[in-house]
Design an enzyme around this catalytic site. Structure first.
Site, PDB file in Angstrom:
ATOM      1  N   ASN A  48     -16.529   1.771   7.418  1.00 18.24           N
ATOM      2  CA  ASN A  48     -15.880   2.524   8.636  1.00 18.24           C
ATOM      3  C   ASN A  48     -15.776   3.664   7.677  1.00 18.24           C
ATOM      4  OD1 ASN A  48     -14.465   0.498   7.005  1.00 18.24           O
ATOM      5  ND2 ASN A  48     -12.794   1.304   7.643  1.00 18.24           N
ATOM      6  N   GLU A  50     -12.737   7.166   8.088  1.00 18.10           N
ATOM      7  CA  GLU A  50     -12.212   7.727   8.489  1.00 18.10           C
ATOM      8  C   GLU A  50     -11.506   9.158   7.959  1.00 18.10           C
ATOM      9  OE1 GLU A  50      -8.482   5.068   7.000  1.00 18.10           O
ATOM     10  OE2 GLU A  50      -9.297   3.775   8.143  1.00 18.10           O
ATOM     11  N   CYS A  59     -16.192   4.189  13.394  1.00 19.18           N
ATOM     12  CA  CYS A  59     -15.987   2.813  12.921  1.00 19.18           C
ATOM     13  C   CYS A  59     -16.905   1.968  12.498  1.00 19.18           C
ATOM     14  CB  CYS A  59     -15.930   1.937  14.210  1.00 19.18           C
ATOM     15  SG  CYS A  59     -14.486   2.136  15.024  1.00 19.18           S
ATOM     16  N   GLU A  61     -19.491  -0.510  13.236  1.00 20.04           N
ATOM     17  CA  GLU A  61     -20.497  -1.165  14.146  1.00 20.04           C
ATOM     18  C   GLU A  61     -20.957   0.509  14.555  1.00 20.04           C
ATOM     19  OE1 GLU A  61     -17.148  -1.580  14.180  1.00 20.04           O
ATOM     20  OE2 GLU A  61     -17.018  -3.666  14.323  1.00 20.04           O
ATOM     21  N   CYS A  92     -13.957  -2.858  18.008  1.00 16.98           N
ATOM     22  CA  CYS A  92     -13.242  -2.087  19.206  1.00 16.98           C
ATOM     23  C   CYS A  92     -14.105  -2.227  20.497  1.00 16.98           C
ATOM     24  CB  CYS A  92     -12.829  -0.565  18.962  1.00 16.98           C
ATOM     25  SG  CYS A  92     -13.576   0.490  18.736  1.00 16.98           S
ATOM     26  N   CYS A  95     -16.542   0.350  19.868  1.00 11.12           N
ATOM     27  CA  CYS A  95     -17.607  -0.776  20.018  1.00 11.12           C
ATOM     28  C   CYS A  95     -18.710  -0.801  20.426  1.00 11.12           C
ATOM     29  CB  CYS A  95     -17.282  -1.071  18.289  1.00 11.12           C
ATOM     30  SG  CYS A  95     -17.190   0.016  17.287  1.00 11.12           S
TER      31      CYS A  95
HETATM   32  N1  THU Z   1     -12.651  -0.336  12.483  1.00 12.45           N
HETATM   33  C1  THU Z   1     -14.148  -0.084  12.449  1.00 12.45           C
HETATM   34  O1  THU Z   1     -14.988  -0.245  11.362  1.00 12.45           O
HETATM   35  N2  THU Z   1     -14.314  -1.425  13.468  1.00 12.45           N
HETATM   36  C2  THU Z   1     -14.079  -2.057  14.522  1.00 12.45           C
HETATM   37  O2  THU Z   1     -14.366  -2.212  15.671  1.00 12.45           O
HETATM   38  C3  THU Z   1     -12.599  -1.080  15.030  1.00 12.45           C
HETATM   39  C4  THU Z   1     -12.116  -1.322  13.687  1.00 12.45           C
HETATM   40  C5  THU Z   1     -11.934  -0.127  11.588  1.00 12.45           C
HETATM   41  C6  THU Z   1     -11.386   1.704  11.813  1.00 12.45           C
HETATM   42  C7  THU Z   1      -9.947   1.853  11.262  1.00 12.45           C
HETATM   43  O3  THU Z   1     -10.960   2.750   9.827  1.00 12.45           O
HETATM   44  C8  THU Z   1      -9.878   0.082  10.743  1.00 12.45           C
HETATM   45  O4  THU Z   1     -11.126   0.225  11.174  1.00 12.45           O
HETATM   46  C9  THU Z   1      -8.130   0.381  11.056  1.00 12.45           C
HETATM   47  O5  THU Z   1      -8.742   0.368  12.786  1.00 12.45           O
END
Ligand code: THU
Length: 136
Positions: A48, A50, A59, A61, A92, A95
């Site tokens: 991930n 940000e 994210c 994935e 999520c 993804c």
């Molecule tokens: N996140 C992912 O990398 N994958 C997901 O399927 C859900 C959330 C990350 C996004 C963000 O940087 C952190 O998790 C918290 O939401």
């Protein structure tokens, strides 16, 4: 066409764990790593990434899948997602819809954590009704 080649989950789990090390998560501090086995046999990893706007966050994935698709690796055969929660976190909705774009509904999605807990789902269990465009 059904692909009967076995998935080496150990390799995918290690790749997802390594990818997670590169997570850029200064806002949530929630680090995620993903590793997708692609049709051409390659493994694509992502973490991930940000952003200070929050909304631009990528994210793990989606990073893994977009990277693979952008280099012509074809569709995904399996994906492992590494977090450090118990139980291991579920991807999520964004993804899951992205997985639906680049894999069949029988895509195996392995949720894992650093402790070694593993939960395997098919994509169809996590996203039973992906968005589909109406047929023209
Ligand atoms: N996140 C992912 O990398 N994958 C997901 O399927 C859900 C959330 C990350 C996004 C963000 O940087 C952190 O998790 C918290 O939401």
């Amino acid at each position: 066409m059904v692909d009967f080649r076995p998935v080496d989950w150990t390799v995918l789990i290690t790749a997802a764990r390594d990818a997670r090390e590169h997570a850029y998560a200064p806002y949530s501090h929630f680090r995620v790593g993903a590793a997708a086995l692609m049709e051409d046999g390659s493994i694509s990893t992502g973490a991930n990434v940000e952003n200070r706007t929050y909304g631009l966050t990528l994210c793990a994935e989606r990073v893994a899948l977009a990277t693979a698709v952008a280099r012509g690796a074809g569709r995904a055969r399996a994906i492992a997602v590494m977090t450090d929660t118990s139980p291991p976190a579920t991807p999520c909705g964004l993804c899951l819809q992205t997985m639906a774009e680049f894999a069949g509904q029988d895509l195996p999605v392995l949720l894992v954590n650093l402790e070694g807990e593993q939960i395997e789902h098919k994509l169809s269990e996590l996203l039973p009704h992906p968005f589909e465009l109406p047929k023209p």
